[in-house]
Motif scaffolding. Structure first.
Motif, short mmCIF file in Angstrom:
data_model
loop_
_atom_site.label_atom_id
_atom_site.label_comp_id
_atom_site.label_asym_id
_atom_site.label_seq_id
_atom_site.Cartn_x
_atom_site.Cartn_y
_atom_site.Cartn_z
N VAL A 11 26.88 28.38 31.18
CA VAL A 11 25.68 28.40 32.04
C VAL A 11 24.87 27.12 31.88
O VAL A 11 24.42 26.52 32.85
N GLU A 15 23.92 24.24 34.67
CA GLU A 15 22.52 23.95 34.98
C GLU A 15 22.14 22.50 34.71
O GLU A 15 21.29 21.94 35.42
N ILE A 70 24.30 34.63 34.49
CA ILE A 70 22.85 34.48 34.28
C ILE A 70 22.15 35.84 34.38
O ILE A 70 21.15 36.08 33.71
N THR A 277 14.83 32.08 37.29
CA THR A 277 16.05 32.41 36.55
C THR A 277 15.81 32.54 35.06
O THR A 277 16.71 32.94 34.32
#
Length: 311
Positions: A11, A15, A70, A277
């Motif tokens: 993740v 990102e 996520i 998020t």
């Protein structure tokens, strides 16, 4: 393979856009990050990322896995937080962005109180009024003045600051004292404040009774930093609207004089913002609550000061 760790690493690579930045924000060796992603791909029997010498691109399977990952990680963090003992002190690194004036004049002077309450939180303060990539830079939240317009951010109002209008004796000698806010559009000058997001100088608003006036100020200089804005006013470059906590010392020294006192200035709302998020962790929550209390005390102090002056 620790699948949960591999998921978190994957993740972060998505990102931040590459393995090097992901490794830096996670405080891991780059080889560890690479190995965990490769192990995850082997476990899933699919390619999640396409690597080139310059960038990392997410595959179709990788994009689908990222969206579910996520959600799972956010739910897991929320579960851990809800199960933690209420007496457990929040801990860890908290990265906060804010303008220099807020940091120097509001937050830093009160930080000893925050540390006494939460000694296990390590606070990293990024100073500036710039656009922030919250995910890539691993920023937990930011303190911002003005109503946020970025729909990708969650915003919580933590207070507001009353603004006042000031001019320096140097400016008054050169241009006199304005009698009406409209004078700032004709015959007088303001110090312009450049909104970093909009890329233009902000308008100013005055009210008296039921009358409200929005002014597009004439200026010879505009800036995008609150402290520089006040210093420009002290130098005689124009009339400025600012908070008392920023101008108190200059007023006491005779470097600034309050003008247009029969007109109210629009208050500046203050918000804590963070990406949708990112789960609002306990350490962010206690910082936000502490900051809201700090601003409330500032408002009470200013009200007392006004009462003393009136009496």
């Amino acid at each position: 393979m620790d699948q949960l760790s591999a998921m978190r690493v994957f993740v972060r690579v998505v990102e931040t856009g590459n393995f090097t930045r992901a490794a830096s924000t996670l405080n891991m060796p780059k080889t560890t990050v690479t190995n965990l992603v490769q192990s995850l791909e082997a476990h899933l029997r699919t390619t999640l990322l396409n690597r080139t010498t310059r960038r990392v691109m997410v595959t179709t399977d990788g994009a689908l896995y990222y969206e579910r990952a996520i959600q799972i990680l956010s739910e897991l963090d929320e579960l851990d937080g809800s199960m933690s003992n209420s007496q457990t002190q929040p801990s860890g690194r908290l990265r906060v962005e804010m303008a220099g004036a807020f940091a120097d004049l509001l937050v830093i002077p009160a930080l000893c109180d925050f540390y006494k309450r939460y000694p296990q939180i390590r606070l990293d303060i990024g100073v500036g009024d710039r656009l922030v990539d919250y995910i890539a830079e691993n920023v937990d939240c930011a303190l911002r003045g003005g109503t946020p317009t970025d729909q990708s951010l969650i915003a919580r109002k933590v207070g507001e600051i009353k603004m006042h209008t000031y001019a320096s004796p140097v400016y008054i000698r050169n241009f006199g004292v304005p009698d009406h806010p409209r004078d700032l559009e004709n015959g007088h000058f303001s110090v312009g404040y450049l909104n970093a997001t909009a890329g233009r100088v902000m308008t100013t608003e005055f009210s008296r009774g039921e009358e409200t006036i929005e002014i597009t100020p004439r200026y010879v200089v505009s800036v995008n930093d609150a402290r520089t804005y006040v210093n420009a006013a002290i130098a005689g470059m124009g009339i400025a609207q600012s908070a008392r906590f920023m101008t108190r010392e200059a007023v006491e020294k005779g470097e600034l004089v309050e003008v247009l006192t029969d007109w109210e200035c629009e208050s500046l709302p203050l918000y804590i913002v963070y990406p949708q998020t990112r789960h609002l962790s306990n350490k962010v929550r206690v910082f936000v609550d502490w900051l809201a209390k700090l601003l409330q005390n500032l408002k009470i102090e200013e009200n007392r000061e006004q009462i003393r002056k009136a009496s």
